[in-house]
Design a protein around this motif. Structure first.
Motif, PDB file in Angstrom:
ATOM      1  N   LYS A  36      11.160   5.151  -2.519  1.00 40.09           N
ATOM      2  CA  LYS A  36      11.899   6.406  -2.374  1.00 40.09           C
ATOM      3  C   LYS A  36      13.058   6.261  -1.392  1.00 40.09           C
ATOM      4  N   ARG A  37      12.876   5.387  -0.400  1.00 41.79           N
ATOM      5  CA  ARG A  37      13.908   5.227   0.633  1.00 41.79           C
ATOM      6  C   ARG A  37      14.875   4.088   0.341  1.00 41.79           C
TER       7      ARG A  37
ATOM      8  N   VAL B 174      14.343   1.003   0.266  1.00 36.43           N
ATOM      9  CA  VAL B 174      14.137  -0.180   1.097  1.00 36.43           C
ATOM     10  C   VAL B 174      13.731  -1.320   0.163  1.00 36.43           C
TER      11      VAL B 174
ATOM     12  N   TRP C 242       5.325   3.457  -2.758  1.00 36.23           N
ATOM     13  CA  TRP C 242       5.993   4.714  -3.127  1.00 36.23           C
ATOM     14  C   TRP C 242       6.990   5.160  -2.044  1.00 36.23           C
ATOM     15  N   LYS C 243       6.611   4.944  -0.787  1.00 38.13           N
ATOM     16  CA  LYS C 243       7.447   5.395   0.319  1.00 38.13           C
ATOM     17  C   LYS C 243       8.726   4.565   0.404  1.00 38.13           C
ATOM     18  N   TYR C 244       8.568   3.263   0.338  1.00 44.57           N
ATOM     19  CA  TYR C 244       9.723   2.373   0.479  1.00 44.57           C
ATOM     20  C   TYR C 244      10.642   2.445  -0.732  1.00 44.57           C
TER      21      TYR C 244
ATOM     22  N   LEU D  89       0.829  -1.215   0.000  1.00 45.73           N
ATOM     23  CA  LEU D  89       0.000   0.000   0.000  1.00 45.73           C
ATOM     24  C   LEU D  89       0.861   1.262   0.000  1.00 45.73           C
ATOM     25  N   LYS D  90       2.046   1.169   0.576  1.00 37.10           N
ATOM     26  CA  LYS D  90       2.933   2.356   0.642  1.00 37.10           C
ATOM     27  C   LYS D  90       4.190   2.127  -0.177  1.00 37.10           C
TER      28      LYS D  90
END
Lengths: 228, 228
Positions: free
Chosen positions: A206-207, A209, A202-204, A199-200
């Motif tokens: 970008k980092r 991960v 995009w966040k991981y 679900l996230k």
DNA sequence: GTCTATAGTGCGATAGAC
DNA sequence: GTCTATCGCACTATAGAC
């Protein structure tokens, strides 16, 4: 040596084509196209395009004119593959769920040791969602589009995969591998973490991960609670 | 004695009315109704009905005819309060985010000890989502209805509340309260757990899991990782 | 300030030519 | 098997009576 994403994706070829061929063979009477090769090819295009557009704007907002334009199939052609926009939704929903659950079960039943089984179940789930992110996102975010009578499908699916984790943990408690610390709640939280990965996304991304890093973190996090 | 939901909800009256009055006073020029009492009363009805219908069927599927029928306000009356269905969406989205973030920040800045601060932040977030479940559900599930230029709003909000948890954990690492075990990933997982509470409300209700129980479980789970 | 009636648009779905 | 043209409908939004 624990499983890695590279190894898993090498050994498991999850093509949308398989889903589409299955679906085609099981629905020859309602699909108007008689040539298998043509039907499967177009079904793949339709499903992939629908998933992409739904991920971008939501299934409800996507019009069949959008789908027609992006898939480069006319409105008339589209309607040879499904009876209504509603049916298209259910095709994706049901076949996606079936595929994911089948693979998950088949993979984890190989392991017998609770410790290894829990780690494997977590990794398989993460790796599957990594290979088919649009499917997982669709299945989670678009349940609202189901008619009332079909709302029980995703609920049962949620409880079903959760049950897999509950059983593993309870077996581990019996065998003394794990402490007896709320297996039900622990399983719920495992599911929440698995879902956060797709679900996230995009966040991981970008980092930087990776899914393997996420898997390892999850395992350490959970084990520090049920083992410490 | 730790904070409980009963205590929190007694001391914090989060009425939709406050949101609506704020919104009304800041938008007198676009809202055609001049009597504050009437405007606020109808705005409350409109927002509550929209949230209820969106939670049931999704904002996109809800037509303004549905909203008119359920709110018992005519189509014409509705359009005195917003310019378009799109604007109605943004009103709810922006004002909800603002309210939630403000309360969260105000509450946790009272604490200085990292340990207490982390526990408090978790509880406040859970209690807020318990008091306004429809708002939280809406903010999470309906982001797709934002126009492209507004997509950054929920992303920033996600990162903002996550940052609150990262900071607390990092302070705790500095002071020696916590081990230095991936503060960023830990904060991500905390957010995932907080979200699971309001996204899977049906599941926890069915199991008679109270928000206080969930809070306690979360705290123990997280602390067993960053403290053990 | 609220209503009803309706304009105008764009949707899902289909018929029939090729 | 695919296309274009079009039907009928339900939607958002508005105008004007009260």
């Amino acid at each position: 040596m624990e499983l890695t994403f590279a190894k898993f994706s090498r050994e498991n070829n999850l093509s949308v084509e398989d889903i589409c061929r299955d679906f085609y063979l099981n629905n020859r009477e309602t699909i108007k196209i008689k040539k298998e090769a043509v039907a499967v090819k177009n079904l793949v295009t339709i499903l992939n395009t629908t998933l992409r557009l739904s991920n971008e704007m939501g299934f409800q907002s996507m019009t069949l004119r959008d789908l027609s334009r992006e898939s480069e199939l006319s409105m008339g052609a589209l309607y040879n593959y499904f009876q209504s926009k509603d049916e298209l939704f259910k095709i994706i929903h049901l076949n996606g769920m079936k595929l994911i659950t089948n693979i998950l079960i088949k993979q984890i039943e190989k392991e017998s040791d609770p410790d290894q089984k829990l780690r494997k179940a977590i990794r398989i789930h993460l790796y599957l969602s990594e290979m088919m992110p649009q499917w997982f996102y669709f299945l989670y975010m678009e349940t609202k589009n189901l008619k009332k009578e079909d709302r029980k499908i995703p609920i049962e699916s949620e409880l079903y995969t959760e049950r897999i984790f509950i059983d593993i943990i309870e077996k581990g408690v019996e065998s003394g591998t794990y402490l007896n610390r709320e297996p039900l709640m622990t399983a719920s939280i495992i599911k929440a973490m698995l879902q956060d990965w797709y679900l996230k996304r995009w966040k991981y991304t970008k980092r930087n991960v990776t899914v393997d890093h996420y898997a390892l973190f999850m395992i350490e996090f959970i084990e520090s609670y049920i083992k410490s």
